[in-house]
Enzyme design. Structure first.
Site, PDB file in Angstrom:
ATOM      1  N   TYR A 203      73.724 -20.400 -42.074  1.00  0.00           N
ATOM      2  CA  TYR A 203      73.072 -19.110 -41.825  1.00  0.00           C
ATOM      3  C   TYR A 203      72.764 -18.879 -40.343  1.00  0.00           C
ATOM      4  CZ  TYR A 203      72.451 -18.011 -46.801  1.00  0.00           C
ATOM      5  OH  TYR A 203      72.659 -17.676 -48.119  1.00  0.00           O
TER       6      TYR A 203
ATOM      7  N   GLU B 198      83.039 -20.825 -43.041  1.00  0.00           N
ATOM      8  CA  GLU B 198      82.186 -21.364 -44.110  1.00  0.00           C
ATOM      9  C   GLU B 198      82.938 -22.387 -44.966  1.00  0.00           C
ATOM     10  OE1 GLU B 198      80.865 -17.838 -46.115  1.00  0.00           O
ATOM     11  OE2 GLU B 198      79.511 -17.266 -44.484  1.00  0.00           O
TER      12      GLU B 198
ATOM     13  N   HIS C 235      76.024 -16.685 -53.009  1.00  0.00           N
ATOM     14  CA  HIS C 235      76.533 -16.360 -51.682  1.00  0.00           C
ATOM     15  C   HIS C 235      78.021 -16.085 -51.812  1.00  0.00           C
ATOM     16  CE1 HIS C 235      77.533 -16.558 -47.425  1.00  0.00           C
ATOM     17  NE2 HIS C 235      78.571 -17.284 -47.798  1.00  0.00           N
TER      18      HIS C 235
ATOM     19  N   ASN D  89      69.136 -13.793 -54.625  1.00  0.00           N
ATOM     20  CA  ASN D  89      70.249 -12.992 -55.148  1.00  0.00           C
ATOM     21  C   ASN D  89      71.391 -13.819 -55.732  1.00  0.00           C
ATOM     22  OD1 ASN D  89      71.173 -13.923 -52.728  1.00  0.00           O
ATOM     23  ND2 ASN D  89      71.234 -11.934 -51.713  1.00  0.00           N
TER      24      ASN D  89
ATOM     25  N   LYS E 137      73.472 -20.261 -55.739  1.00  0.00           N
ATOM     26  CA  LYS E 137      72.261 -20.676 -55.041  1.00  0.00           C
ATOM     27  C   LYS E 137      71.267 -21.308 -56.031  1.00  0.00           C
ATOM     28  CE  LYS E 137      72.632 -16.973 -51.536  1.00  0.00           C
ATOM     29  NZ  LYS E 137      71.905 -15.812 -50.936  1.00  0.00           N
TER      30      LYS E 137
END
Ligand code: IDP
Ligand code: MG
Length: 158
Positions: free
Chosen positions: A51, A139, A128, A125, A11
């Site tokens: 998402y 995905e 992913h 975080n 990310k």
């Protein structure tokens, strides 16, 4: 154990904090194989589709900004998308990543070591990782074209 494929995104916080090499190092050390990788400029549409299961959450609009790089200067709107393949790949990568909430993630995991919760409450975080086989398939199809992923050895052309 079944051979699986799983989607990983480094990310924008991971990219801007120079955690790309470290993350790939840990993924490679797991024995899984990288079979696809590319930098992606994340459109609003792609972010929302990725998402979509979380669209009712109070943090959704900030999550879209986060994954699009709006909170991180470098280089804007980019993530490193990768597909790893191997036995039990989905659970193995989730284990390397650590729990969603960086405060609850084990210290040795990527999220436990490098994740943070911003004062605005966003979980930053670092990576992913697909959470189950259905998500992984959806995905991978969303982020990669079929010919951008190396075929399994038995299916590879000579
Ligand atoms: P996962 O990334 O561990 O699969 P999900 O529940 O699918 O976790 O959530 C997707 C992303 O949304 C998380 O990685 C995190 O960046 C963000 N997120 C999830 N839950 C929260 C929350 O309660 N507050 C703020 N951000 C959250
Ligand atoms: Mg998830």
């Amino acid at each position: 154990m079944a051979v699986e494929q799983t989607l990983i995104l480094i990310k924008p916080d991971g990219l801007s904090r120079k955690l790309t090499g470290l993350t790939i190092d840990r993924l490679d050390a797991s024995g899984l194989e990288m079979v696809g990788a590319k930098m992606v400029s994340v459109s609003e549409k792609l972010a929302r589709e990725h998402y979509k299961a979380l669209c009712d959450k109070p943090f959704f609009s900030n999550l879209i900004k986060y994954i699009r790089g709006d909170f991180h200067g470098f280089p804007g709107h980019r993530v490193l998308a990768m597909v790893y393949r191997g036995e039990g790949a989905i659970a193995k990568v989730r284990q390397i990543a650590g729990a969603t909430n960086p405060e609850q993630a084990e210290p040795g995991t990527i999220r436990g070591s490098f994740g943070r919760i911003t004062t605005a409450g966003q979980f930053e975080n670092v990576i992913h990782a697909s959470s189950d086989p259905r998500d992984a398939e959806r995905e991978i199809r969303l982020w990669f074209k079929a010919d951008e992923i190396l075929p399994e050895p038995a299916k590879a052309l000579k």
